[in-house]
Design an enzyme around this catalytic site. Structure first.
Site, PDB file in Angstrom:
ATOM      1  CB  THR A 122      -0.907  -0.009   1.249  1.00 41.79           C
ATOM      2  OG1 THR A 122      -1.642  -1.229   1.245  1.00 41.79           O
ATOM      3  CG2 THR A 122      -1.851   1.173   1.262  1.00 41.79           C
ATOM      4  CD  GLU A 170      -4.037  -8.908  -1.327  1.00 44.77           C
ATOM      5  OE1 GLU A 170      -3.429  -9.323  -2.315  1.00 44.77           O
ATOM      6  OE2 GLU A 170      -5.204  -9.274  -1.047  1.00 44.77           O
ATOM      7  NE  ARG A 173     -11.604 -10.443   5.418  1.00 42.93           N
ATOM      8  CZ  ARG A 173     -12.655 -11.261   5.572  1.00 42.93           C
ATOM      9  NH1 ARG A 173     -13.600 -10.967   6.410  1.00 42.93           N
ATOM     10  NH2 ARG A 173     -12.734 -12.387   4.872  1.00 42.93           N
ATOM     11  CE  LYS A 235      -5.036  -1.682   1.188  1.00 38.21           C
ATOM     12  NZ  LYS A 235      -5.788  -2.863   1.637  1.00 38.21           N
ATOM     13  CG  PHE A 280     -15.837  -3.993   8.512  1.00 40.98           C
ATOM     14  CD1 PHE A 280     -15.865  -5.239   7.920  1.00 40.98           C
ATOM     15  CD2 PHE A 280     -14.623  -3.490   8.929  1.00 40.98           C
ATOM     16  CE1 PHE A 280     -14.705  -5.972   7.740  1.00 40.98           C
ATOM     17  CE2 PHE A 280     -13.450  -4.215   8.748  1.00 40.98           C
ATOM     18  CZ  PHE A 280     -13.499  -5.453   8.149  1.00 40.98           C
ATOM     19  CB  ALA A 283     -19.939  -1.407  18.813  1.00 43.34           C
ATOM     20  CB  CYS A 291      -3.747  -2.149   7.169  1.00 46.49           C
ATOM     21  SG  CYS A 291      -2.390  -3.131   6.493  1.00 46.49           S
ATOM     22  CE  LYS A 294       0.675   0.090   6.491  1.00 46.55           C
ATOM     23  NZ  LYS A 294       0.182   0.428   5.156  1.00 46.55           N
ATOM     24  NE  ARG A 358       2.431  -5.721  11.360  1.00 42.25           N
ATOM     25  CZ  ARG A 358       2.629  -5.941  10.054  1.00 42.25           C
ATOM     26  NH1 ARG A 358       3.491  -5.205   9.399  1.00 42.25           N
ATOM     27  NH2 ARG A 358       1.986  -6.903   9.435  1.00 42.25           N
TER      28      ARG A 358
HETATM   29  P1  NAD Z   1       5.345  -7.251   6.733  1.00 44.47           P
HETATM   30  O1  NAD Z   1       6.044  -6.278   7.575  1.00 44.47           O
HETATM   31  O2  NAD Z   1       4.624  -8.404   7.368  1.00 44.47           O
HETATM   32  O3  NAD Z   1       6.362  -7.884   5.677  1.00 44.47           O
HETATM   33  C1  NAD Z   1       7.264  -7.147   4.942  1.00 44.47           C
HETATM   34  C2  NAD Z   1       8.409  -8.078   4.536  1.00 44.47           C
HETATM   35  O4  NAD Z   1       9.274  -7.372   3.648  1.00 44.47           O
HETATM   36  C3  NAD Z   1       9.279  -8.535   5.695  1.00 44.47           C
HETATM   37  O5  NAD Z   1       9.397  -9.937   5.674  1.00 44.47           O
HETATM   38  C4  NAD Z   1      10.633  -7.861   5.449  1.00 44.47           C
HETATM   39  O6  NAD Z   1      11.730  -8.631   5.887  1.00 44.47           O
HETATM   40  C5  NAD Z   1      10.613  -7.749   3.939  1.00 44.47           C
HETATM   41  N1  NAD Z   1      11.528  -6.720   3.398  1.00 44.47           N
HETATM   42  C6  NAD Z   1      11.737  -5.448   3.820  1.00 44.47           C
HETATM   43  N2  NAD Z   1      12.655  -4.833   3.050  1.00 44.47           N
HETATM   44  C7  NAD Z   1      13.026  -5.727   2.103  1.00 44.47           C
HETATM   45  C8  NAD Z   1      13.938  -5.695   1.018  1.00 44.47           C
HETATM   46  N3  NAD Z   1      14.659  -4.598   0.736  1.00 44.47           N
HETATM   47  N4  NAD Z   1      14.079  -6.799   0.255  1.00 44.47           N
HETATM   48  C9  NAD Z   1      13.351  -7.906   0.520  1.00 44.47           C
HETATM   49  N5  NAD Z   1      12.488  -8.010   1.528  1.00 44.47           N
HETATM   50  C10 NAD Z   1      12.315  -6.931   2.319  1.00 44.47           C
HETATM   51  O7  NAD Z   1       4.332  -6.430   5.838  1.00 44.47           O
HETATM   52  P2  NAD Z   1       2.831  -6.803   5.385  1.00 44.47           P
HETATM   53  O8  NAD Z   1       1.905  -6.748   6.532  1.00 44.47           O
HETATM   54  O9  NAD Z   1       2.888  -8.037   4.545  1.00 44.47           O
HETATM   55  O10 NAD Z   1       2.494  -5.551   4.454  1.00 44.47           O
HETATM   56  C11 NAD Z   1       3.146  -5.355   3.225  1.00 44.47           C
HETATM   57  C12 NAD Z   1       2.417  -4.261   2.463  1.00 44.47           C
HETATM   58  O11 NAD Z   1       1.099  -4.704   2.122  1.00 44.47           O
HETATM   59  C13 NAD Z   1       2.210  -2.962   3.253  1.00 44.47           C
HETATM   60  O12 NAD Z   1       2.302  -1.883   2.370  1.00 44.47           O
HETATM   61  C14 NAD Z   1       0.789  -3.096   3.779  1.00 44.47           C
HETATM   62  O13 NAD Z   1       0.189  -1.834   3.999  1.00 44.47           O
HETATM   63  C15 NAD Z   1       0.112  -3.803   2.639  1.00 44.47           C
HETATM   64  N6  NAD Z   1      -1.050  -4.610   3.046  1.00 44.47           N
HETATM   65  C16 NAD Z   1      -0.996  -5.369   4.167  1.00 44.47           C
HETATM   66  C17 NAD Z   1      -2.084  -6.169   4.522  1.00 44.47           C
HETATM   67  C18 NAD Z   1      -2.052  -7.001   5.768  1.00 44.47           C
HETATM   68  O14 NAD Z   1      -3.083  -7.570   6.093  1.00 44.47           O
HETATM   69  N7  NAD Z   1      -0.962  -7.104   6.487  1.00 44.47           N
HETATM   70  C19 NAD Z   1      -3.214  -6.203   3.689  1.00 44.47           C
HETATM   71  C20 NAD Z   1      -3.223  -5.405   2.527  1.00 44.47           C
HETATM   72  C21 NAD Z   1      -2.136  -4.623   2.213  1.00 44.47           C
HETATM   73  C1  UGA Z   2      -8.035  -4.627   6.846  1.00 46.84           C
HETATM   74  C2  UGA Z   2      -9.047  -4.669   5.686  1.00 46.84           C
HETATM   75  O1  UGA Z   2     -10.235  -5.331   6.137  1.00 46.84           O
HETATM   76  C3  UGA Z   2      -8.468  -5.429   4.495  1.00 46.84           C
HETATM   77  O2  UGA Z   2      -9.382  -5.391   3.406  1.00 46.84           O
HETATM   78  C4  UGA Z   2      -7.163  -4.756   4.078  1.00 46.84           C
HETATM   79  O3  UGA Z   2      -6.548  -5.469   3.030  1.00 46.84           O
HETATM   80  C5  UGA Z   2      -6.220  -4.710   5.269  1.00 46.84           C
HETATM   81  O4  UGA Z   2      -6.846  -4.018   6.370  1.00 46.84           O
HETATM   82  C6  UGA Z   2      -4.971  -3.973   4.953  1.00 46.84           C
HETATM   83  O5  UGA Z   2      -4.982  -3.054   4.175  1.00 46.84           O
HETATM   84  O6  UGA Z   2      -3.991  -4.369   5.557  1.00 46.84           O
HETATM   85  P1  UGA Z   2      -7.182  -6.337   8.704  1.00 46.84           P
HETATM   86  O7  UGA Z   2      -6.522  -5.143   9.289  1.00 46.84           O
HETATM   87  O8  UGA Z   2      -6.399  -7.567   8.512  1.00 46.84           O
HETATM   88  O9  UGA Z   2      -7.788  -5.965   7.250  1.00 46.84           O
HETATM   89  O10 UGA Z   2      -8.425  -6.741   9.607  1.00 46.84           O
HETATM   90  P2  UGA Z   2      -9.951  -6.265   9.727  1.00 46.84           P
HETATM   91  O11 UGA Z   2     -10.776  -7.469   9.820  1.00 46.84           O
HETATM   92  O12 UGA Z   2     -10.315  -5.269   8.726  1.00 46.84           O
HETATM   93  O13 UGA Z   2      -9.943  -5.561  11.155  1.00 46.84           O
HETATM   94  C7  UGA Z   2      -9.255  -4.349  11.380  1.00 46.84           C
HETATM   95  C8  UGA Z   2      -9.567  -3.832  12.765  1.00 46.84           C
HETATM   96  O14 UGA Z   2     -10.934  -3.401  12.844  1.00 46.84           O
HETATM   97  C9  UGA Z   2      -9.408  -4.868  13.867  1.00 46.84           C
HETATM   98  O15 UGA Z   2      -8.831  -4.253  15.000  1.00 46.84           O
HETATM   99  C10 UGA Z   2     -10.827  -5.308  14.166  1.00 46.84           C
HETATM  100  O16 UGA Z   2     -11.001  -5.762  15.475  1.00 46.84           O
HETATM  101  C11 UGA Z   2     -11.582  -4.012  13.940  1.00 46.84           C
HETATM  102  N1  UGA Z   2     -13.006  -4.221  13.590  1.00 46.84           N
HETATM  103  C12 UGA Z   2     -13.348  -4.830  12.427  1.00 46.84           C
HETATM  104  C13 UGA Z   2     -13.987  -3.746  14.441  1.00 46.84           C
HETATM  105  O17 UGA Z   2     -13.698  -3.162  15.511  1.00 46.84           O
HETATM  106  N2  UGA Z   2     -15.304  -3.907  14.087  1.00 46.84           N
HETATM  107  C14 UGA Z   2     -15.668  -4.512  12.926  1.00 46.84           C
HETATM  108  O18 UGA Z   2     -16.884  -4.616  12.659  1.00 46.84           O
HETATM  109  C15 UGA Z   2     -14.676  -4.989  12.079  1.00 46.84           C
END
Ligand code: NAD
Ligand code: UGA
Length: 461
Positions: A122, A170, A173, A235, A280, A283, A291, A294, A358
């Site tokens: 993102t 992406e 969840r 996104k 969603f 409460a 995510c 941030k 996180r």
């Molecule tokens: P994360 O912190 O779990 O993983 C990031 C990985 O990248 C780590 O394993 C780290 O070691 C690796 N990395 C960092 N620098 C690197 C480099 N130079 N070369 C190779 N590897 C490197 O992150 P995440 O939660 O998977 O999120 C990744 C992105 O996707 C973010 O932008 C986040 O906002 C977005 N996103 C996350 C979610 C989610 O549910 N976590 C959902 C949708 C989008």
């Molecule tokens: C969220 C989005 O749902 C995903 O679509 C997105 O890809 C992701 O962020 C991302 O960009 O990383 P995630 O953070 O994994 O996914 O989990 P959610 O199920 O969305 O919950 C987020 C937070 O909201 C949690 O703390 C959860 O407890 C809270 N929540 C969720 C509520 O308090 N009430 C709800 O009804 C739903």
């Protein structure tokens, strides 16, 4: 197709494993050697339901490899996914330094054939063009080094013509990441070049056609093709909308608390309106995780850069900040002075079925309770069993819920883990100093817990 995924966190690893499972040849790259070693041994560095099994079967089929060697990954992939973290800086803007390092690294290793570079991370709006620029900087640096070393190389113009950047945000969840990948609501592809879009469509065809879906009879997954900036904005807008929806129901819950209404019934009543939708609307103690916090802050920051003040998003953030203190207010209401009291937290992770801590609401709660002089204990199915404290301080981790309850003045449900529905609350209440239970997720049946001897307080019910 040949795919390289750079960054093997919650998004990168799940994406890599699922693409390998549907038949592509995937190399997953991470610069964390320990992680790569673990994955090579068949173990997942994160907890995500179903991921380990898929990872092992895909590795066994030869479709999935892990490496720290970016050059090998870039050479292998026709499609290169950037899936590294973009955490928030203290200012609220997105820290894009990991994306920058990877983009530069890709540029340093581009080898002539046409590549699609995909922003899966993102990233702030406008990052598609920025990544293109950084990749070209990487190419130019390599060119300079080769010229300095006296080697012959292809021209910058030729290399420049050989890649496109696609924004493919992406929406998975955590806790249901594998399911979400195989059952997406939509796939968003942003690019200026139809050739890149065609390659992405080919990559995702098995998912679009529902070959791996829970219900293969459903119509194909909608593919939304846009320009780069619109895909990036989709996104942020999606996460900001969902976070605002939760803040909305939390505000309604706080009013329910005052007027004596039940927010769970209210949510049902409004959610059945198809224009509102039932999802969603739970409460609780506020949204957290890696995510929502941030991404909403980053969108606010982007708007500020353009001289626009985001009044609605600011309100959503403020409601959420206040919601994080709701359970403490309820504890004070019941126990009055918290100094010298012991509070037990049921759950620590920001949501169930993940090991991710996180920006978890539990962290805010631990800090506040410590500040108010309370002793904090916690039981979490993942944190307690992994034996890892996730760098947690100011909290004693208990090995089971009954040990947690022993000697507590109150329990707080912080994370709605399924196993909390089946606890012996009668037994637990008897070992507590005060049988108070604050249900921060409106997860338990108040009648059951009350019958077990607890004074039960939910959020807005
Ligand atoms: P994360 O912190 O779990 O993983 C990031 C990985 O990248 C780590 O394993 C780290 O070691 C690796 N990395 C960092 N620098 C690197 C480099 N130079 N070369 C190779 N590897 C490197 O992150 P995440 O939660 O998977 O999120 C990744 C992105 O996707 C973010 O932008 C986040 O906002 C977005 N996103 C996350 C979610 C989610 O549910 N976590 C959902 C949708 C989008
Ligand atoms: C969220 C989005 O749902 C995903 O679509 C997105 O890809 C992701 O962020 C991302 O960009 O990383 P995630 O953070 O994994 O996914 O989990 P959610 O199920 O969305 O919950 C987020 C937070 O909201 C949690 O703390 C959860 O407890 C809270 N929540 C969720 C509520 O308090 N009430 C709800 O009804 C739903």
């Amino acid at each position: 197709m040949r795919v390289c995924v750079i960054g093997t966190g919650y998004v990168g690893l799940v994406t890599g494993v699922c693409l390998a499972h549907i038949g592509h040849h995937v190399i997953c790259i991470d610069n964390n050697e320990e992680k790569v070693k673990l994955m090579k041994s068949g173990q997942s560095p994160i907890y995500e339901p179903g991921l380990s099994e898929l990872m092992q079967s895909s590795a066994a089929s030869g479709n999935l490899e892990f490496s720290t060697d970016l050059e090998a990954g870039v050479k292998h992939g026709e499609i290169l996914f950037i899936a590294v973290g973009t955490p928030a800086l203290p200012t609220g803007e997105s820290d894009t330094r990991y994306v920058e390092a990877v983009a530069r690294g890709i540029g340093a290793h581009l080898n002539g054939g046409y590549k699609v570079i995909v922003n899966k991370s993102t990233v702030p709006i406008g990052s598609g063009d920025w990544v293109r620029m950084i990749v070209l900087d990487g190419v130019a640096e390599r060119q300079k080094n080769l010229v300095a070393a006296g080697g012959g190389i292809s021209t910058l113009e030729r290399i420049e013509a050989e890649f496109d950047v696609v924004s493919n945000p992406e929406f998975l969840r955590e806790g249901s990441a594998v399911y979400d990948t195989f059952n997406p609501d939509r796939i968003v592809l942003g690019s200026n070049n139809p050739k890149a879009i065609e390659m992405m469509k080919e990559l995702y065809a098995p998912l679009v056609e529902r070959q791996f879906s829970e219900d293969p009879s459903l119509p194909p997954v909608p593919v939304v093709v846009t320009d780069l900036s619109s895909a990036e904005m989709i996104k942020y807008a999606a996460n900001a909308f969902l976070a605002t929806k939760i803040s909305f129901i939390n505000e309604v819950a706080n009013i329910c608390d005052r007027v004596g209404a039940d927010v769970t019934q209210v949510a049902k009543g409004i959610g059945l309106d198809s224009r509102i939708g039932s999802k969603f609307l739970s409460a609780g103690i506020g949204w957290g995780g890696s995510c929502f916090p941030k991404d909403v802050s980053a969108l606010v920051h982007t708007a500020e850069d353009y001289g626009y003040e985001t009044e609605l998003l600011n309100a959503a953030i403020n409601v959420n900040k206040r919601q994080r203190t709701i359970a403490i207010e309820k504890l004070q209401q019941e126990l009055k002075i918290l100094k010298g009291k012991t509070v037990g937290l049921l759950g620590l992770t920001f949501k169930p079925d993940t090991d991710d801590m996180r920006d978890a609401p539990a962290l805010t709660m631990i800090e506040q309770l410590n500040r108010l002089g309370a002793k904090v204990k916690a039981y979490d199915p993942i944190v307690s069993q992994s034996g890892l404290s996730h760098g947690l301080s100011g909290v004693i981790i208990e090995s089971d819920p009954e040990r947690l309850a022993d000697g507590c003045d109150a329990l707080v449900v912080v994370t709605e883990w399924q196993e909390f529905l089946r606890l012996d609350y009668g037994k637990m209440a008897k070992t507590m100093r005060e049988p108070v239970l604050i249900d921060g997720r409106n997860f338990l049946d108040p009648a059951v817990v009350t019958a077990a001897g607890f004074r039960y307080l939910g959020i807005g019910r």
